[in-house]
Enzyme design. Structure first.
Site, PDB file in Angstrom:
ATOM      1  N   SER A 107      21.064  -9.962   8.277  1.00 42.38           N
ATOM      2  CA  SER A 107      20.093 -10.831   8.070  1.00 42.38           C
ATOM      3  C   SER A 107      18.854 -10.130   7.570  1.00 42.38           C
ATOM      4  O   SER A 107      18.859  -9.908   6.523  1.00 42.38           O
ATOM      5  CB  SER A 107      19.748 -11.641   9.571  1.00 42.38           C
ATOM      6  OG  SER A 107      18.597 -12.592   9.599  1.00 42.38           O
ATOM      7  N   ASP A 157      24.697 -22.061   7.106  1.00 41.32           N
ATOM      8  CA  ASP A 157      23.548 -21.199   7.487  1.00 41.32           C
ATOM      9  C   ASP A 157      22.266 -22.190   7.389  1.00 41.32           C
ATOM     10  O   ASP A 157      22.143 -22.350   6.204  1.00 41.32           O
ATOM     11  CB  ASP A 157      23.475 -20.110   6.696  1.00 41.32           C
ATOM     12  CG  ASP A 157      22.669 -18.976   7.332  1.00 41.32           C
ATOM     13  OD1 ASP A 157      21.616 -19.285   7.880  1.00 41.32           O
ATOM     14  OD2 ASP A 157      22.793 -17.701   6.652  1.00 41.32           O
ATOM     15  N   HIS A 188      24.500 -18.794  10.628  1.00 38.49           N
ATOM     16  CA  HIS A 188      23.836 -17.635  10.311  1.00 38.49           C
ATOM     17  C   HIS A 188      24.165 -16.396  11.405  1.00 38.49           C
ATOM     18  O   HIS A 188      24.200 -15.175  10.934  1.00 38.49           O
ATOM     19  CB  HIS A 188      22.165 -17.904  10.704  1.00 38.49           C
ATOM     20  CG  HIS A 188      21.566 -16.471  10.135  1.00 38.49           C
ATOM     21  ND1 HIS A 188      21.284 -16.425   8.521  1.00 38.49           N
ATOM     22  CD2 HIS A 188      20.723 -15.631  10.680  1.00 38.49           C
ATOM     23  CE1 HIS A 188      20.391 -15.567   8.520  1.00 38.49           C
ATOM     24  NE2 HIS A 188      20.235 -15.015   9.424  1.00 38.49           N
TER      25      HIS A 188
HETATM   26  C1  MLT Z   1      14.181 -12.531   6.630  1.00 43.17           C
HETATM   27  O1  MLT Z   1      13.002 -12.590   7.198  1.00 43.17           O
HETATM   28  O2  MLT Z   1      14.549 -11.355   6.448  1.00 43.17           O
HETATM   29  C2  MLT Z   1      15.196 -13.761   6.807  1.00 43.17           C
HETATM   30  O3  MLT Z   1      14.480 -15.021   7.115  1.00 43.17           O
HETATM   31  C3  MLT Z   1      16.151 -13.491   7.782  1.00 43.17           C
HETATM   32  C4  MLT Z   1      15.474 -13.542   9.239  1.00 43.17           C
HETATM   33  O4  MLT Z   1      15.265 -12.320   9.668  1.00 43.17           O
HETATM   34  O5  MLT Z   1      15.502 -14.556  10.071  1.00 43.17           O
END
Ligand code: MLT
Length: 205
Positions: A107, A157, A188
């Protein structure tokens, strides 16, 4: 010990298997340096693990760089934090005598890992990007021949649209990386499928 810009709170676990490249673990939003250690041990038994904690706090939740909204990145901060992380990686390599690491990012950690690939080609041996997005609206041109990338996205996701992960795969491929992209029937969060595919990909490196 002096505190420098490149110091990160981190865990370093020396591995027993010197044939494995070290694994750099980059966590998702709200997690920390402990989060991916069990995952790392599962997918790369015996590998040295290096796991920093993101320095940015969003409502108390650690991240690796600032965002303006979900999926909308503060690209100037991302560039600065990416370079800071690259310096930490180089320092850790020198301090512990480490080969070029393979990064395993989830992520937010996968997003800064994609940025590391594009801004610091040659620094990483490879990258397993779990639920990653395109990090820059106008990505820098990089030469990534010899870099292996595993991209695991989820078709359900809610944070990363399918077109976005397909476009990240294309950007990395166009830069010359060897990209294996699997669009899994997942959201996700991580699953056993991620563990199995990452373990097999690492074993074949
Ligand atoms: C991010 O901000 O890198 C993406 O939105 C993934 C997350 O951290 O939720």
């Amino acid at each position: 010990m002096s505190i420098t810009e490149t110091d990160f709170i981190h865990r370093f676990e020396p591995g027993a298997d010197a044939t494995r490249p070290p694994l750099l673990l980059l966590h998702g939003t709200g997690a920390d340096e402990n989060d991916l250690i069990p995952f790392g041990r599962l997918v790369a038994p015996g590998a040295t693990l290096l796991s920093p904690r993101g320095k940015v706090l969003e409502n108390g939740m650690p991240r690796f760089f600032r965002r303006l909204a979900e999926g909308v990145f503060d690209e100037e901060d991302l560039r600065r934090r990416t370079d800071e992380l690259a310096a930490f990686i180089r320092e850790s390599q020198a301090r512990h005598g480490l080969a070029a690491p393979v990064v395993l990012g989830f992520s937010n950690g996968a997003n800064i890992a994609a940025s590391l690939l594009l801004r610091h080609p040659g620094l990483l041996r490879g990258a397993a990007l779990l639920r990653a997005m395109v990090p820059f609206r106008d990505p820098p041109r990089a030469r990534l021949e010899g870099t292996e990338v595993l991209l695991l996205s989820g078709t359900a996701d809610p944070i990363v649209p399918a077109a976005n992960s397909a476009s990240l795969a294309r950007i990395l491929q166009d830069a010359g990386a060897a990209v294996a992209h699997h669009a899994l029937p997942l959201g996700h969060g991580l699953s056993q499928m991620d563990v199995a595919l990452t373990r097999d990909w690492l074993a074949a490196l």
